[in-house]
Design a protein around this motif. Structure first.
Motif, PDB file in Angstrom:
ATOM      1  N   UNK A  50      49.894  59.796  39.763  1.00 24.85           N
ATOM      2  CA  UNK A  50      48.924  58.697  39.854  1.00 24.85           C
ATOM      3  C   UNK A  50      49.194  57.709  40.998  1.00 24.85           C
ATOM      4  N   UNK A  51      49.336  58.196  42.218  1.00 29.63           N
ATOM      5  CA  UNK A  51      49.584  57.244  43.319  1.00 29.63           C
ATOM      6  C   UNK A  51      48.440  56.246  43.494  1.00 29.63           C
ATOM      7  N   UNK A  52      47.232  56.644  43.068  1.00 28.20           N
ATOM      8  CA  UNK A  52      46.070  55.753  43.217  1.00 28.20           C
ATOM      9  C   UNK A  52      46.285  54.440  42.473  1.00 28.20           C
ATOM     10  N   UNK A  53      46.905  54.506  41.308  1.00 26.77           N
ATOM     11  CA  UNK A  53      47.116  53.294  40.512  1.00 26.77           C
ATOM     12  C   UNK A  53      48.088  52.367  41.251  1.00 26.77           C
ATOM     13  N   UNK A  54      49.126  52.984  41.829  1.00 26.43           N
ATOM     14  CA  UNK A  54      50.077  52.214  42.641  1.00 26.43           C
ATOM     15  C   UNK A  54      49.382  51.577  43.839  1.00 26.43           C
ATOM     16  N   UNK A  55      48.409  52.303  44.370  1.00 26.21           N
ATOM     17  CA  UNK A  55      47.712  51.830  45.580  1.00 26.21           C
ATOM     18  C   UNK A  55      46.694  50.744  45.301  1.00 26.21           C
ATOM     19  N   UNK A  56      46.473  50.431  44.040  1.00 26.18           N
ATOM     20  CA  UNK A  56      45.457  49.430  43.682  1.00 26.18           C
ATOM     21  C   UNK A  56      46.133  48.093  43.386  1.00 26.18           C
ATOM     22  N   UNK A  57      45.762  47.030  44.094  1.00 25.22           N
ATOM     23  CA  UNK A  57      46.426  45.742  43.871  1.00 25.22           C
ATOM     24  C   UNK A  57      46.316  45.229  42.433  1.00 25.22           C
ATOM     25  N   UNK A  58      45.307  45.681  41.665  1.00 21.76           N
ATOM     26  CA  UNK A  58      45.224  45.207  40.279  1.00 21.76           C
ATOM     27  C   UNK A  58      45.521  46.311  39.273  1.00 21.76           C
ATOM     28  N   UNK A 101      43.543  52.879  46.917  1.00 22.52           N
ATOM     29  CA  UNK A 101      43.548  54.016  45.980  1.00 22.52           C
ATOM     30  C   UNK A 101      43.196  55.347  46.643  1.00 22.52           C
ATOM     31  N   UNK A 102      42.113  55.341  47.417  1.00 20.45           N
ATOM     32  CA  UNK A 102      41.665  56.605  48.010  1.00 20.45           C
ATOM     33  C   UNK A 102      42.592  57.057  49.140  1.00 20.45           C
ATOM     34  N   UNK A 103      43.246  56.085  49.757  1.00 20.60           N
ATOM     35  CA  UNK A 103      44.148  56.403  50.865  1.00 20.60           C
ATOM     36  C   UNK A 103      45.353  57.225  50.423  1.00 20.60           C
ATOM     37  N   UNK A 104      45.730  57.099  49.160  1.00 17.50           N
ATOM     38  CA  UNK A 104      46.917  57.818  48.678  1.00 17.50           C
ATOM     39  C   UNK A 104      46.561  58.904  47.665  1.00 17.50           C
ATOM     40  N   UNK A 105      45.260  59.155  47.478  1.00 13.41           N
ATOM     41  CA  UNK A 105      44.800  60.153  46.504  1.00 13.41           C
ATOM     42  C   UNK A 105      45.349  61.543  46.858  1.00 13.41           C
ATOM     43  N   UNK A 106      45.899  62.236  45.873  1.00 14.32           N
ATOM     44  CA  UNK A 106      46.501  63.549  46.103  1.00 14.32           C
ATOM     45  C   UNK A 106      45.459  64.562  46.596  1.00 14.32           C
TER      46      UNK A 106
END
Lengths: 464, 281
Positions: A50-58, A101-106
């Motif tokens: 879930x890198x997207x969650x990490x990539x989201x400031x909230x 989020x989309x920048x780190x999406x697998x």
């Protein structure tokens, strides 16, 4: 993990054709239909990391809400998002997802990343159609919190704290709430209706909003501190940066905020039905390469009488800070890009701007920002024939809120200095976030700060 | 909502409004202004605070009918409410005990000048007020200025009242009488302020001008109110509205005030076509 074929191409979000949309201020994107949303949601592989969650400031629970969409549980999806982000319809539209989020999406490693933003907007819009659930609120704590500014940061912090049972009052300087979401972001990107709709949550939570109220003027920060148990400052941007070149104050030269405020907040595109005018000529140059510059250029394109709109930017397109999507939309709408170009002088006639002398630039070694530094090519000066110029080169933090306050640590460009973990300022019980601590930033950054601050304020209030 | 408690016509095309705004009245200091929006589709216009009464919770605004909003506002009567009034905005006047201060107001410039003169008087200064109008029927607030000034000189362009001439003639008269002037504070039409600055510069008298540029938000965000002072860009809503008059680029300010003139004229014409019932033409 079971092998499953990944669909490499994302489902495009339906949009209105450029030639149609430049005739009005209605939204460019039509948004996913339920069928399209489900199809796109199925592209998410529900990866365990879930890198997207990490990539989201909230920290929106992204795979979880996308799974619900894939299953056709749209309302549940919206409520899942709202556990962390109360403004899905806004963030889905204006967040720079490609850097987050989309920048780190697998999935993005082998094809297009999942369209997380469009799915978020879809879920928010869908819930709004069937009826937004009233938020839950904890028992009243008896603590009072003041929030300065009703933009994305102020809204988020107020909602978080109200849910925790605190009594929250927002102070807004303008006559409408919403801050930059209303005055700064054009309706073709974020309709004001959506902002008002998402603001309803504050009413449901019992948050009071005092309009026409300038902290630093109508009431000082010190007075707020006496009256409230804690204060969150999210007063946003102030004082636009100006180019220090000849002719800056000619008529027809605007700062981006004036131009956007006239049109977005004050309805100048509907003048004389609305009282606020905006003057535009036939050829408009917008100086800058950020999202604000794109917003101004696309707004100008939609105003009566405008024939040509230029983006004038001193670096190349690769260095532009604007979102790829905004640049793409601007180009589709016929905005002409003059990159590696820098204005050196505004040319006036009878007090009005009639042209802009520019110099061509080339890129040398990277500067402290990591971007290659533009240097003028000697002798390459030329005149761009324009009669309206809008500067969109950034702004400093709003200075008024700090006026006459002792003990508030302020940085060298006027920003409030905070502890990055808690958004705590040097004054006890005072927290700050968004543009007032970063300078020009993004909606989601302000919301991320606000959530951090809300958590810290809650802790502070419990200990107090 | 901001209720109009009293309203009266002061002179041709000039109305005085006393408005209920307790938070603003409590905070307002000389030199400050408010931004007013009078209807849902209305524009935001800056108006100077001419007086305040913190006990009554009111502020007094003076409004000259020049465009659609000010004409429309003049149709508002006692008991009506103004939807949006925000302030007090701008930096308060810097006031010291200078000695002899000459307050110079032309036409609607009397609004800021009155409030400033009150503050200057309270600081223990001797005050001469020079107030200028085109002719006798346009004069207002002479009594109020007399009440706070040690001396008042009224000038009219056509000589129909007081001294014939311009405010600069009034100042010149003081200088010719051998009066020592420690400070001049001026507000009014830009050409008038420019002329005052030109005269006082000749005699090296420190002079402050209260400027009236176009504004939208009034809180330092939009940059519409930028003026050049001593070669530097200043924002009137946060750095001003008062500046060293000898350093202000008045010609530039005059030009910038013209920016929306033709559009404003169009709006006023439209408005007057639709509203003939409120007694204004």
């Amino acid at each position: 993990m079971a092998k499953k074929e990944i669909k490499k191409n994302r489902i495009p979000v339906p949009e209105r054709p450029a030639e149609e949309r430049i005739k009005d201020f209605n939204e460019v994107k039509l948004g996913y239909t339920p069928e399209l949303a489900m199809e796109e949601a199925k592209r998410c592989i529900q990866c365990p990391t879930q890198p997207c969650v990490e990539g989201c400031p909230v920290r929106v629970p992204i795979p979880q809400f996308i799974k619900l969409i894939a299953e056709g549980k749209f309302v549940e999806a919206a409520r899942k998002i709202k556990e962390e982000n109360i403004l899905p319809s806004i963030c889905g539209r204006v967040c720079p997802q490609e850097n987050q989020c989309e920048g780190v999406c697998v999935v993005g490693k082998i094809g297009d990343p999942v369209a997380i933003g469009a799915l978020e907007a879809f879920a928010g819009d869908y819930e709004a159609k069937v009826g937004i659930e009233k938020p839950q609120k904890d028992e009243p704590t008896g603590k009072k919190v003041a929030v300065v500014g009703s933009g994305p940061g102020g809204i988020t912090c107020a909602a978080d704290l109200a849910k925790l049972g605190h009594s929250v009052t927002i102070f807004e300087a303008l006559h409408e709430p919403g801050g930059v979401l209303i005055y700064g972001i054009p309706e073709f990107r974020l309709p004001n209706e959506i902002v008002y709709r998402e603001l309803e949550i504050l009413k449901d939570l019992g948050v009071k909003i005092k309009l026409n109220y300038v902290i630093g003027k109508t009431k000082t920060l010190e007075e707020l501190r006496e009256e409230f148990d804690a204060v969150f400052i999210a007063s946003g941007a102030g004082l636009p940066y100006m180019l220090k070149i000849e002719g800056l104050n000619l008529n027809g030269v605007y700062a981006a905020n004036e131009f956007l405020t006239r049109v977005n907040l004050m309805g100048a595109s509907r003048f004389p039905d609305y009282d606020t005018p905006v003057y535009v000529g036939k050829k408009v140059a917008v100086i800058g390469g950020g999202n604000t510059a794109m917003d101004v250029a696309r707004t100008a394109k939609r105003l009566k009488g405008v024939e040509e709109v230029y983006i004038v930017y001193r670096r190349s397109e690769a260095e532009m800070p604007a979102r790829v999507e905004e640049v793409h939309h601007a180009k589709e709408e016929g905005v002409i890009f003059k990159t590696l170009t820098n204005p050196v002088k505004f040319i006036g006639k009878d007090g009005w701007v009639v042209g802009m002398e520019c110099v061509r630039m080339e890129l040398s070694e990277p500067d402290e920002s990591g971007r290659r530094r533009p240097v003028p090519i000697e002798g390459s000066n030329f005149v761009l024939d324009v009669d309206t110029v809008v500067l969109a080169i950034g702004q400093g933090p709003n200075p008024i809120v700090m006026e006459g306050v002792d003990g508030l640590e302020v940085g060298k460009w006027g920003q409030i200095v905070v502890d990055p973990e808690t958004c705590k300022t040097s004054l006890e019980g005072v927290f700050a976030g968004g543009d007032v601590i970063h300078g020009g930033s993004t909606v989601i950054q302000a919301m991320g700060d606000a959530r951090k601050a809300a958590a810290a304020i809650h802790e502070y209030l419990l200990e107090k | 909502m901001y209720k109009i408690v009293r309203k009266q016509e002061l002179a041709e095309n000039v109305d005085e409004f006393v408005i209920e705004a307790p938070d603003i009245a409590r905070k307002a200091k000389p030199g400050q202004f408010v931004i007013v929006r009078i209807s849902r589709k209305g524009e935001r216009i800056p108006l100077t605070i001419a007086e305040k009464d913190p006990e009554e919770g009111t502020i007094t605004l003076m409004v000259q009918r020049v465009g659609k909003t000010t004409f429309h506002l003049s149709c508002f009567e006692e008991g009506h409410v103004i939807p949006d009034v925000v302030g007090p905005l701008g930096k308060p006047t810097h006031i010291e005990k200078w000695g002899h201060v000459v307050c110079v107001g032309g036409g609607l410039g009397l609004a800021p000048i009155h409030h400033i003169a009150q503050g200057v008087k309270e600081a223990g200064n001797r005050i001469t007020t020079v107030m200028g109008f085109r002719s006798k029927d346009l004069i207002f607030w002479e009594d109020k200025m007399k009440a706070i000034s040690d001396r008042v000189i009224v000038t009219t362009n056509d000589g129909s009242y007081g001294m014939k001439g311009l405010v600069t003639d009034g100042i010149q008269k003081l200088i010719d009488e051998g009066e020592k002037i420690d400070m001049v504070i001026t507000a009014g039409p830009v050409p008038m302020m420019k002329a005052v600055a030109g005269l006082t510069k000749k005699y090296n008298i420190p002079t402050v001008a209260s400027l009236n540029p176009i504004m939208v938000d009034g809180t330092g965000m939009c940059g519409a109110c930028r003026v050049t002072v001593g070669g530097e860009i200043k924002f009137a809503c946060v750095d001003g509205p008062e500046f060293d008059a000898h350093r202000v680029d008045f010609d530039e300010l005059m030009n910038r005030l013209r920016m929306f003139k033709s559009l404003e004229g169009e709006a006023l014409k439209e408005f007057q076509k639709k509203h003939c019932g409120c007694g204004r033409e």
